[in-house]
Write a protein that holds these residues in place. Structure first.
Motif, PDB file in Angstrom:
ATOM      1  N   ASP A 193       0.174  21.761 -14.628  1.00 29.37           N
ATOM      2  CA  ASP A 193       0.007  23.307 -13.359  1.00 29.37           C
ATOM      3  C   ASP A 193      -0.007  23.673 -13.695  1.00 29.37           C
ATOM      4  OD1 ASP A 193       1.622  20.152 -11.682  1.00 29.37           O
ATOM      5  OD2 ASP A 193       3.401  21.062 -12.051  1.00 29.37           O
ATOM      6  N   ARG A 194      -0.328  23.931 -14.830  1.00 30.66           N
ATOM      7  CA  ARG A 194      -0.376  25.961 -15.070  1.00 30.66           C
ATOM      8  C   ARG A 194      -1.530  26.355 -16.596  1.00 30.66           C
ATOM      9  NH1 ARG A 194       0.341  29.712 -17.925  1.00 30.66           N
ATOM     10  NH2 ARG A 194       0.170  31.638 -17.399  1.00 30.66           N
ATOM     11  N   PRO A 195      -2.414  25.447 -17.035  1.00 29.24           N
ATOM     12  CA  PRO A 195      -3.437  25.318 -18.057  1.00 29.24           C
ATOM     13  C   PRO A 195      -3.368  26.682 -18.173  1.00 29.24           C
ATOM     14  CG  PRO A 195      -4.970  24.820 -15.814  1.00 29.24           C
ATOM     15  CD  PRO A 195      -3.338  24.496 -15.737  1.00 29.24           C
ATOM     16  N   THR A 196      -3.611  26.751 -20.085  1.00 23.64           N
ATOM     17  CA  THR A 196      -4.200  28.275 -20.307  1.00 23.64           C
ATOM     18  C   THR A 196      -5.648  28.503 -20.040  1.00 23.64           C
ATOM     19  OG1 THR A 196      -2.568  27.692 -22.709  1.00 23.64           O
ATOM     20  CG2 THR A 196      -4.709  29.287 -22.430  1.00 23.64           C
ATOM     21  N   ARG A 197      -5.939  29.933 -19.597  1.00 22.30           N
ATOM     22  CA  ARG A 197      -6.909  30.002 -19.715  1.00 22.30           C
ATOM     23  C   ARG A 197      -7.751  31.295 -20.324  1.00 22.30           C
ATOM     24  NH1 ARG A 197      -6.919  32.736 -13.098  1.00 22.30           N
ATOM     25  NH2 ARG A 197      -6.883  31.144 -13.032  1.00 22.30           N
ATOM     26  N   MET A 204       5.600  30.555 -22.297  1.00 25.02           N
ATOM     27  CA  MET A 204       4.837  29.497 -21.758  1.00 25.02           C
ATOM     28  C   MET A 204       3.928  28.729 -21.751  1.00 25.02           C
ATOM     29  SD  MET A 204       4.663  29.519 -17.940  1.00 25.02           S
ATOM     30  CE  MET A 204       6.155  30.359 -17.370  1.00 25.02           C
ATOM     31  N   PRO A 205       4.413  27.740 -22.384  1.00 24.91           N
ATOM     32  CA  PRO A 205       3.305  26.843 -22.870  1.00 24.91           C
ATOM     33  C   PRO A 205       2.633  26.305 -21.844  1.00 24.91           C
ATOM     34  CG  PRO A 205       5.394  25.357 -23.050  1.00 24.91           C
ATOM     35  CD  PRO A 205       6.087  27.112 -22.952  1.00 24.91           C
ATOM     36  N   SER A 206       0.966  25.592 -21.555  1.00 24.39           N
ATOM     37  CA  SER A 206       0.746  25.692 -20.732  1.00 24.39           C
ATOM     38  C   SER A 206       1.436  23.656 -20.287  1.00 24.39           C
ATOM     39  CB  SER A 206      -1.160  25.107 -21.239  1.00 24.39           C
ATOM     40  OG  SER A 206      -0.952  23.947 -22.138  1.00 24.39           O
ATOM     41  N   THR A 207       0.786  23.978 -19.170  1.00 27.40           N
ATOM     42  CA  THR A 207       0.875  22.306 -18.782  1.00 27.40           C
ATOM     43  C   THR A 207       0.161  21.932 -17.584  1.00 27.40           C
ATOM     44  OG1 THR A 207       2.064  23.495 -16.613  1.00 27.40           O
ATOM     45  CG2 THR A 207       4.072  22.839 -18.281  1.00 27.40           C
TER      46      THR A 207
END
Length: 80
Positions: free
Chosen positions: A6-10, A1-4
């Motif tokens: 709403d959900r950045p890569t941590r 799942m790529p970062s967005t």
């Protein structure tokens, strides 16, 4: 799942010289242009370049990294 947005890569950094921990899946492009893909939920990226599985960490950094007290890791003596 790529970062967005709403959900950045941590990415987790640790001061002990160990790997960079990232939320997966992740695609890593190394300096030679090779692409490495992992679908794991958490990925450990090697930062010391000692790993036989580079760019993935195989904990090779533990053998040479100093312990928190400053002494390098040494094999434990056998109990008799």
């Amino acid at each position: 799942m790529p970062s967005t947005p709403d959900r950045p890569t941590r990415v987790r950094l640790d001061r002990d010289g160990g790997p960079v921990l990232m939320d997966g899946p992740v695609e890593v492009v190394t300096e030679d242009g090779a692409t490495h893909l992992s679908h794991r939920p958490t990925v450990a990226l090697c930062t010391c370049r000692r790993s036989a599985r580079y760019p993935w960490c195989d904990t090779s950094h533990r053998a040479r990294a100093p312990r928190k007290g400053g002494a390098p890791d040494a094999p434990e003596e056998e109990s008799r």
